[in-house]
Design a protein around this motif. Structure first.
Motif, mmCIF file in Angstrom:
data_model
loop_
_atom_site.group_PDB
_atom_site.id
_atom_site.type_symbol
_atom_site.label_atom_id
_atom_site.label_comp_id
_atom_site.label_asym_id
_atom_site.label_seq_id
_atom_site.Cartn_x
_atom_site.Cartn_y
_atom_site.Cartn_z
ATOM 1 N N ILE A 237 -1.026 16.353 4.079
ATOM 2 C CA ILE A 237 -0.286 15.805 2.924
ATOM 3 C C ILE A 237 0.038 14.340 3.223
ATOM 4 O O ILE A 237 0.417 14.019 4.344
ATOM 5 C CB ILE A 237 1.034 16.592 2.711
ATOM 6 N N CYS A 238 -0.072 13.477 2.229
ATOM 7 C CA CYS A 238 0.146 12.037 2.441
ATOM 8 C C CYS A 238 -0.895 11.506 3.421
ATOM 9 O O CYS A 238 -0.568 11.044 4.522
ATOM 10 C CB CYS A 238 1.553 11.757 2.958
ATOM 11 N N ALA A 239 -2.151 11.606 3.021
ATOM 12 C CA ALA A 239 -3.258 11.422 3.964
ATOM 13 C C ALA A 239 -3.755 9.987 4.100
ATOM 14 O O ALA A 239 -4.322 9.626 5.134
ATOM 15 C CB ALA A 239 -4.430 12.302 3.531
ATOM 16 N N ALA A 240 -3.595 9.186 3.061
ATOM 17 C CA ALA A 240 -4.225 7.849 3.072
ATOM 18 C C ALA A 240 -3.474 6.874 3.994
ATOM 19 O O ALA A 240 -2.250 6.971 4.094
ATOM 20 C CB ALA A 240 -4.244 7.293 1.652
ATOM 21 N N PRO A 241 -4.204 5.971 4.671
ATOM 22 C CA PRO A 241 -5.640 5.676 4.566
ATOM 23 C C PRO A 241 -6.551 6.590 5.376
ATOM 24 O O PRO A 241 -7.758 6.356 5.439
ATOM 25 C CB PRO A 241 -5.735 4.240 5.074
ATOM 26 N N GLY A 242 -6.017 7.618 6.008
ATOM 27 C CA GLY A 242 -6.898 8.642 6.553
ATOM 28 C C GLY A 242 -7.061 8.687 8.068
ATOM 29 O O GLY A 242 -7.931 9.405 8.563
ATOM 30 N N GLY A 243 -6.236 7.959 8.803
ATOM 31 C CA GLY A 243 -6.342 7.980 10.267
ATOM 32 C C GLY A 243 -6.241 9.400 10.816
ATOM 33 O O GLY A 243 -7.061 9.824 11.641
ATOM 34 N N LYS A 244 -5.264 10.133 10.306
ATOM 35 C CA LYS A 244 -5.062 11.494 10.828
ATOM 36 C C LYS A 244 -6.085 12.453 10.235
ATOM 37 O O LYS A 244 -6.507 13.400 10.887
ATOM 38 C CB LYS A 244 -3.622 11.947 10.575
ATOM 39 N N THR A 245 -6.511 12.190 8.986
ATOM 40 C CA THR A 245 -7.569 13.024 8.377
ATOM 41 C C THR A 245 -8.816 12.971 9.262
ATOM 42 O O THR A 245 -9.452 14.008 9.536
ATOM 43 C CB THR A 245 -7.933 12.493 6.967
ATOM 44 N N LEU A 258 -4.651 15.226 0.969
ATOM 45 C CA LEU A 258 -4.038 15.003 -0.336
ATOM 46 C C LEU A 258 -3.225 13.709 -0.317
ATOM 47 O O LEU A 258 -2.505 13.446 0.656
ATOM 48 C CB LEU A 258 -3.128 16.204 -0.612
ATOM 49 N N ASP A 259 -3.371 12.906 -1.346
ATOM 50 C CA ASP A 259 -2.537 11.704 -1.451
ATOM 51 C C ASP A 259 -2.345 11.381 -2.930
ATOM 52 O O ASP A 259 -3.214 11.643 -3.761
ATOM 53 C CB ASP A 259 -3.182 10.506 -0.743
ATOM 54 N N VAL A 260 -1.197 10.809 -3.240
ATOM 55 C CA VAL A 260 -0.857 10.525 -4.643
ATOM 56 C C VAL A 260 -1.628 9.312 -5.186
ATOM 57 O O VAL A 260 -1.795 9.174 -6.391
ATOM 58 C CB VAL A 260 0.679 10.314 -4.783
ATOM 59 N N SER A 284 -3.285 13.781 -5.829
ATOM 60 C CA SER A 284 -2.213 14.476 -6.558
ATOM 61 C C SER A 284 -0.873 14.151 -5.907
ATOM 62 O O SER A 284 -0.801 13.813 -4.721
ATOM 63 C CB SER A 284 -2.476 15.988 -6.496
ATOM 64 N N ASP A 285 0.169 14.288 -6.706
ATOM 65 C CA ASP A 285 1.519 14.167 -6.164
ATOM 66 C C ASP A 285 1.825 15.477 -5.427
ATOM 67 O O ASP A 285 1.786 16.548 -6.042
ATOM 68 C CB ASP A 285 2.486 13.947 -7.337
ATOM 69 N N ALA A 286 2.093 15.390 -4.154
ATOM 70 C CA ALA A 286 2.336 16.606 -3.366
ATOM 71 C C ALA A 286 3.508 17.413 -3.928
ATOM 72 O O ALA A 286 3.558 18.635 -3.767
ATOM 73 C CB ALA A 286 2.609 16.236 -1.915
ATOM 74 N N LEU A 287 4.426 16.726 -4.593
ATOM 75 C CA LEU A 287 5.598 17.427 -5.136
ATOM 76 C C LEU A 287 5.215 18.291 -6.345
ATOM 77 O O LEU A 287 5.960 19.186 -6.727
ATOM 78 C CB LEU A 287 6.682 16.414 -5.548
ATOM 79 N N LEU A 300 2.486 16.688 7.580
ATOM 80 C CA LEU A 300 3.171 15.830 6.603
ATOM 81 C C LEU A 300 3.544 14.511 7.277
ATOM 82 O O LEU A 300 4.481 14.456 8.072
ATOM 83 C CB LEU A 300 4.424 16.539 6.057
ATOM 84 N N ASP A 301 2.756 13.487 6.979
ATOM 85 C CA ASP A 301 3.013 12.132 7.509
ATOM 86 C C ASP A 301 3.710 11.384 6.372
ATOM 87 O O ASP A 301 3.083 10.667 5.603
ATOM 88 C CB ASP A 301 1.658 11.494 7.861
ATOM 89 N N ALA A 302 4.990 11.606 6.275
ATOM 90 C CA ALA A 302 5.728 11.249 5.058
ATOM 91 C C ALA A 302 5.887 9.736 4.876
ATOM 92 O O ALA A 302 5.961 8.990 5.860
ATOM 93 C CB ALA A 302 7.111 11.889 5.115
#
Ligand SMILES: C[S@@+](CC[C@H](N)C(=O)[O-])C[C@H]1O[C@@H](n2cnc3c(N)ncnc32)[C@H](O)[C@@H]1O
Length: 427
Positions: A237-245, A258-260, A284-287, A300-302
């Motif tokens: 969740i909150c993936a961009a720019p994608g380092g952890k993805t 997923l990222d808004v 999408s908005d994770a909420l 969750l990298d908030a």
């Protein structure tokens, strides 16, 4: 390269940050009016100068006061401070710095009246400024950041963090696991990151081959703490720019990212393509996002104050405020509540932020555990990841501070907590 052009552009960028409260990374270098007359080299130099000015704002203001009796108008002061930083920190030749500063002063409305002052002050600084500079304290953090840090760790550590922020940070690369052969020269860090210095990232060896991606050592740790993730179903969740993805996909996990933000998700797409990795991408908005599928791991990298990255983003203390912090704390709470719903029983939740503040880390986890009796803090064996035991914080979390790893060139601030869902607990 015309250094007058880049110095002029830097002064314009400085105003954009300090007056208009705009972060440098939100300025488009191709269309920004501040950079219009610059070629690529001049644009890069202007950006660097702006960051140098902001990083050294505190001591450069103090130094100028030692040379002028009456504070000059803001435009003149900016020129003087930029000159001081170039002379005392960047060790640029006095002739070019002073000449350009005088010319830029003439360009200011009513500036010619101050050209003599600028000339005299910078000449004196060129002569004896460096010695004085070495005795000055680094820039202080604004009260909304300094106060909680002092409360969390005490004044000495607050000062050590401020000192760490005054140093230009190195660049860390996360290496792709699947046998990267071509790599740039650098120092291998205890966590496996490769630390390199300077130059355009796209010119480093192995860039086109997708052998690595830029990611501060601290930012790579949340995924590393998961251990073996091959074939696990992971929601990022909150993936961009994608380092952890990229780390998750490289570890063999089936990743849903997923990222808004649509535009930021495009960056994730491009990044994955360059390194030859795959993930399912959802904008999408994770909420508001619902899914019947449950995951083994939710990361969750908030969104957060990003106060752990001030050494990379010295513009942050000039732009962000306590009001931004209150909004972020609220979003983090709501995102945590959503994240837990996507977990399988026995699943793991990683919550992390690149913040220095307990209010975005330890306090969030404390409250979350109180409200979710089926969630447990998982003990992280830091030593097995090459990390010192002292980095452990409340509820077995990992608290990384920018004054750590001084011997290697420091590290970004980060908070990581690993929680486990146990559905046998009645709630
Ligand atoms: C700290 S960054 C994530 C960094 C990323 N995990 C990485 O390792 O590269 C926070 C991200 O959260 C996203 N975001 C903020 N609010 C969101 C929401 N309500 N739903 C989904 N994503 C959100 C932002 O667009 C931003 O990309």
């Amino acid at each position: 390269m015309d250094s007058l052009n880049s110095r002029r552009a830097a002064l314009n960028l400085i105003c954009k940050v300090t007056d208009q409260k705009i972060m440098i990374n939100s300025i488009n270098a191709d269309s920004s009016s501040e950079l219009l007359n610059c070629d690529e080299l001049e644009k890069r130099a202007a950006m660097r100068l702006t960051l140098d000015y902001l990083r050294n704002f505190g001591p450069s203001s103090t130094l100028i006061k030692l040379y002028v009796k009456k504070t000059p108008p803001k435009g003149v002061l900016n020129i003087l401070q930029l000159g001081v930083v170039e002379l005392c920190v960047n060790k640029r030749a006095a002739y070019g710095v002073v000449n350009d500063a005088v010319n830029l002063t003439h360009e200011l409305n009513g500036g010619s009246a101050f050209s003599g002052l600028v000339n005299a002050v910078l000449r004196k600084v060129a002569k004896d400024g460096s010695e004085r500079w070495s005795k000055l304290r680094p820039s202080s953090l604004p009260a909304w950041i300094a106060r909680p840090i002092k409360k969390q760790h005490g004044k000495t550590i607050q000062k050590a963090i401020e000192k760490a922020h005054s140093v230009i940070p190195p660049i860390d690369l996360t290496l792709k696991k699947s046998g990267p052969s071509l790599l740039p020269e650098g120092k291998l860090m205890p966590n496996g990151s490769l630390r390199v210095r300077g130059g355009a990232v796209s010119s480093y060896t192995g860039y086109n081959e997708g052998n690595w991606w830029v990611q501060d050592a601290a930012a790579s740790m949340p995924v590393q703490l998961l251990g073996d993730i091959s074939n696990k179903k992971i929601l990022d969740i909150c993936a961009a720019p994608g380092g952890k993805t990229m780390q998750l996909a490289d570890g063999g996990a089936c990743v849903t990212a997923l990222d808004v933000s649509e535009s930021k998700m495009n960056r994730v797409r491009q990044n994955l393509k360059r390194v030859g990795l795959k993930a399912d991408l959802i904008v999408s908005d994770a909420l508001k996002w619902h899914s019947k599928k449950k995951f083994d791991v939710v990361l969750l990298d908030a969104p957060c104050s990003a106060t752990g990255t001030i050494r990379r983003h010295p513009d942050l203390p000039f732009v962000k405020t306590e009001k931004n912090l209150a909004d972020l704390i609220n979003i983090q709470k709501r995102l945590l509540d959503c994240a837990v719903n996507h977990l399988k029983p026995g699943g793991e939740l990683i919550y992390c932020t690149c913040s220095l503040l307990f209010s975005e880390g330890e306090d969030q986890i404390e409250e979350f555990l109180l409200n979710n009796p089926n969630m447990f803090a998982s003990k992280i064996n830091l030593e097995s990841f090459g990390l010192p035991k002292e980095w452990e914080s409340l509820h077995s979390s990992l608290r990384i501070r920018p004054d750590y790893w001084k011997e290697f060139g420091a590290i970004d601030g980060f908070f990581v907590s690993k929680l486990i869902k146990n559905n046998s607990v009645k709630i």
